[in-house]
Design an enzyme around this catalytic site. Structure first.
Site, PDB file in Angstrom:
ATOM      1  N   HIS A  66       0.845  -1.192   0.000  1.00 30.19           N
ATOM      2  CA  HIS A  66       0.000   0.000   0.000  1.00 30.19           C
ATOM      3  C   HIS A  66       0.877   1.238   0.000  1.00 30.19           C
ATOM      4  CE1 HIS A  66      -3.365   2.601   0.866  1.00 30.19           C
ATOM      5  NE2 HIS A  66      -4.183   1.570   0.963  1.00 30.19           N
ATOM      6  N   GLY A 110       0.151  -4.981   1.617  1.00 30.30           N
ATOM      7  CA  GLY A 110      -0.984  -5.162   0.723  1.00 30.30           C
ATOM      8  C   GLY A 110      -0.620  -5.860  -0.577  1.00 30.30           C
ATOM      9  N   TYR A 140      -5.752  -4.545  10.327  1.00 34.58           N
ATOM     10  CA  TYR A 140      -6.008  -5.171   9.018  1.00 34.58           C
ATOM     11  C   TYR A 140      -7.501  -5.418   8.862  1.00 34.58           C
ATOM     12  CZ  TYR A 140      -4.052  -6.896   4.749  1.00 34.58           C
ATOM     13  OH  TYR A 140      -3.715  -7.015   3.423  1.00 34.58           O
TER      14      TYR A 140
HETATM   15  O1  YZS Z   1      12.772   8.672  -0.191  1.00 38.80           O
HETATM   16  P1  YZS Z   1      11.942   8.689  -1.449  1.00 38.80           P
HETATM   17  O2  YZS Z   1      11.028   9.873  -1.615  1.00 38.80           O
HETATM   18  O3  YZS Z   1      12.736   8.338  -2.699  1.00 38.80           O
HETATM   19  O4  YZS Z   1      10.908   7.462  -1.282  1.00 38.80           O
HETATM   20  C1  YZS Z   1      11.367   6.147  -1.041  1.00 38.80           C
HETATM   21  C2  YZS Z   1      10.325   5.462  -0.196  1.00 38.80           C
HETATM   22  O5  YZS Z   1       9.770   6.295   0.792  1.00 38.80           O
HETATM   23  C3  YZS Z   1       9.290   5.119  -1.244  1.00 38.80           C
HETATM   24  N1  YZS Z   1       8.452   3.981  -0.826  1.00 38.80           N
HETATM   25  C4  YZS Z   1       7.161   4.057  -0.563  1.00 38.80           C
HETATM   26  N2  YZS Z   1       6.309   5.094  -0.597  1.00 38.80           N
HETATM   27  C5  YZS Z   1       5.035   4.826  -0.262  1.00 38.80           C
HETATM   28  N3  YZS Z   1       4.569   3.626   0.102  1.00 38.80           N
HETATM   29  C6  YZS Z   1       5.394   2.551   0.151  1.00 38.80           C
HETATM   30  N4  YZS Z   1       4.907   1.350   0.512  1.00 38.80           N
HETATM   31  C7  YZS Z   1       6.758   2.762  -0.194  1.00 38.80           C
HETATM   32  N5  YZS Z   1       7.850   1.955  -0.244  1.00 38.80           N
HETATM   33  C8  YZS Z   1       8.862   2.711  -0.628  1.00 38.80           C
HETATM   34  O6  YZS Z   1      10.034   4.740  -2.404  1.00 38.80           O
HETATM   35  C9  YZS Z   1      11.310   5.401  -2.363  1.00 38.80           C
HETATM   36  C10 YZS Z   1      12.363   4.319  -2.456  1.00 38.80           C
HETATM   37  O7  YZS Z   1      12.262   3.544  -1.266  1.00 38.80           O
HETATM   38  P2  YZS Z   1      13.542   3.110  -0.403  1.00 38.80           P
HETATM   39  O8  YZS Z   1      13.038   2.732   0.952  1.00 38.80           O
HETATM   40  O9  YZS Z   1      14.611   4.131  -0.500  1.00 38.80           O
HETATM   41  O10 YZS Z   1      13.988   1.810  -1.248  1.00 38.80           O
HETATM   42  P3  YZS Z   1      14.836   0.541  -0.799  1.00 38.80           P
HETATM   43  O11 YZS Z   1      15.996   0.978   0.074  1.00 38.80           O
HETATM   44  O12 YZS Z   1      15.107  -0.189  -2.060  1.00 38.80           O
HETATM   45  O13 YZS Z   1      13.884  -0.317   0.131  1.00 38.80           O
HETATM   46  C11 YZS Z   1      12.774  -0.985  -0.433  1.00 38.80           C
HETATM   47  C12 YZS Z   1      11.766  -1.355   0.688  1.00 38.80           C
HETATM   48  C13 YZS Z   1      10.551  -1.992   0.007  1.00 38.80           C
HETATM   49  C14 YZS Z   1      12.430  -2.405   1.615  1.00 38.80           C
HETATM   50  C15 YZS Z   1      11.411  -0.108   1.497  1.00 38.80           C
HETATM   51  O14 YZS Z   1      11.014   0.934   0.597  1.00 38.80           O
HETATM   52  C16 YZS Z   1      10.276  -0.352   2.435  1.00 38.80           C
HETATM   53  O15 YZS Z   1      10.451  -0.898   3.521  1.00 38.80           O
HETATM   54  N6  YZS Z   1       9.070   0.095   2.044  1.00 38.80           N
HETATM   55  C17 YZS Z   1       7.878  -0.091   2.866  1.00 38.80           C
HETATM   56  C18 YZS Z   1       7.467  -1.524   2.817  1.00 38.80           C
HETATM   57  C19 YZS Z   1       6.211  -1.744   3.650  1.00 38.80           C
HETATM   58  O16 YZS Z   1       6.256  -1.789   4.890  1.00 38.80           O
HETATM   59  N7  YZS Z   1       5.055  -1.912   2.992  1.00 38.80           N
HETATM   60  C20 YZS Z   1       3.796  -2.195   3.636  1.00 38.80           C
HETATM   61  C21 YZS Z   1       2.847  -1.042   3.452  1.00 38.80           C
HETATM   62  N8  YZS Z   1       1.585  -1.360   4.167  1.00 38.80           N
HETATM   63  C22 YZS Z   1       0.607  -2.076   3.607  1.00 38.80           C
HETATM   64  O17 YZS Z   1       0.664  -2.494   2.463  1.00 38.80           O
HETATM   65  C23 YZS Z   1      -0.666  -2.372   4.407  1.00 38.80           C
HETATM   66  C24 YZS Z   1      -1.454  -1.131   4.688  1.00 38.80           C
HETATM   67  S1  YZS Z   1      -0.219  -3.171   5.934  1.00 38.80           S
HETATM   68  O18 YZS Z   1       0.706  -2.264   6.660  1.00 38.80           O
HETATM   69  O19 YZS Z   1      -1.466  -3.357   6.688  1.00 38.80           O
HETATM   70  O20 YZS Z   1       0.427  -4.464   5.620  1.00 38.80           O
END
Ligand code: YZS
Ligand code: YZS
Length: 261
Positions: A66, A110, A140
């Site tokens: 998400h 998500g 959730y």
């Molecule tokens: O710093 P900038 O502006 O370049 O932005 C960064 C991140 O902030 C952005 N980005 C996201 N923005 C919005 N939503 C996201 N889910 C998201 N993920 C990343 O993309 C730019 C590059 O990200 P980095 O973190 O610098 O990239 P990297 O070092 O390659 O790491 C990749 C991951 C995927 C490990 C990292 O971005 C990450 O931890 N992202 C969040 C993953 C996450 O927790 N997703 C779950 C979101 N929640 C849900 O789907 C449900 C609501 S729930 O929480 O209920 O499961």
């Protein structure tokens, strides 16, 4: 509005959607969800029989889940029925033919729900799967939990949700997340062959079987008062300081400090 989220193409009854927003690690934003829903609607009009959803070759992140920047704070349900992600999950689950998730790289939150909303999953060893609401303080949604219950055992679901730890591909295979774990160099040909074999079968019979299975697994009846009690419990969570902290911590690129309030 000019952002490029996906590419899609169709040939020989097989439609392919490629997630292509590397700058946000394929976050499932409103824009990306509208693009996927539109691609699926277009495929249906072109009588596409089987859909493959993939990330771009070499992507380390299949999808980051998400779009956290679009999670509402201020008393709104972050996973409400009308949320664009929920809409797309329904579109996949209701597409009248098999949808295959071809997974290479990490799958978050998500996006794991989206993968489980596909009918079959083919992955290579780089695939990992994490479901992350306890990292953010997100309550959730009940429908989403049913998506997991339709595929996985309760103890597996609980470990995934309570640790939010990424499951490695081999573990995901054992747990039944993945149908086929194949070598990276074979995944494209393997997935296409699987799609072709299904595309040659009787589409009307396939569509009704998919819909029967969807209804039987998604539409579990619960009493109105039970659903309302769960919604009240969820409301306390998305109204909590912890939920606001979880979203703020992601934005500020720091670890959250949860207090249970
Ligand atoms: O710093 P900038 O502006 O370049 O932005 C960064 C991140 O902030 C952005 N980005 C996201 N923005 C919005 N939503 C996201 N889910 C998201 N993920 C990343 O993309 C730019 C590059 O990200 P980095 O973190 O610098 O990239 P990297 O070092 O390659 O790491 C990749 C991951 C995927 C490990 C990292 O971005 C990450 O931890 N992202 C969040 C993953 C996450 O927790 N997703 C779950 C979101 N929640 C849900 O789907 C449900 C609501 S729930 O929480 O209920 O499961
Ligand atoms: O040429 P003759 O007159 O000697 O007849 C042949 C076959 O037509 C006949 N036969 C059948 N007749 C009616 N219903 C059947 N299910 C059926 N199966 C065979 O038996 C004679 C000998 O068959 P051959 O094909 O020459 O035998 P063989 O070369 O040894 O091949 C055996 C198999 C089993 C591979 C082959 O007969 C075959 O593919 N049969 C159909 C298998 C099949 O698709 N069954 C599923 C039927 N449908 C259902 O059970 C559900 C309704 S559903 O479709 O929903 O799953």
């Amino acid at each position: 509005a000019t952002e490029h989220y996906i590419t899609s193409s169709a040939a020989d009854g097989i439609g392919t959607i490629t997630l292509a927003h590397a700058a946000r690690r394929n976050a499932l934003s409103h824009g990306m969800m509208d693009a996927i829903s539109a691609a699926l609607a277009g495929f249906q009009q072109q009588s596409v029989r089987v859909v493959i959803i993939a990330a771009e070759p070499g992507a380390k992140v299949w999808s980051s889940g998400h779009d956290i920047g679009e999670l509402p704070v201020g008393g709104l349900d972050p996973l409400r029925y009308a949320d664009p992600l929920e809409h797309t999950l329904r579109a996949i689950r209701r597409f009248p033919g098999p949808v295959i998730a071809k997974v290479q790289g990490s799958v978050w939150g998500g996006a794991f729900d989206l993968v489980l909303s596909c009918d079959l999953v083919v992955a290579d060893a780089s695939a990992t799967f994490a479901i992350t609401p306890v990292n953010l303080g997100v309550p959730y949604n009940t429908t989403g939990l049913l998506h997991f219950m339709g595929r996985l055992r309760l103890n597996v679901i609980k470990e995934l949700f309570f640790t939010a730890a990424p499951a490695e591909a081999a573990q995901a295979l054992e747990w039944g997340v993945i149908n086929w774990l194949v070598p990276a160099e074979e995944i494209d040909a393997f997935t296409l062959d699987l799609a072709r074999r299904m595309a040659a079968k009787a589409p009307l019979a396939m569509a009704v079987i998919k819909e029967q299975l969807r209804v039987l697994s998604d539409e579990v009846p619960i009493a109105a008062q039970t659903f309302e009690r769960l919604q009240d419990m969820r409301r306390l969570v998305y109204d909590s300081a912890d939920y606001r902290e979880g979203v703020a911590a992601f934005r500020e690129k720091r670890a959250p400090r949860f207090t249970g309030r």
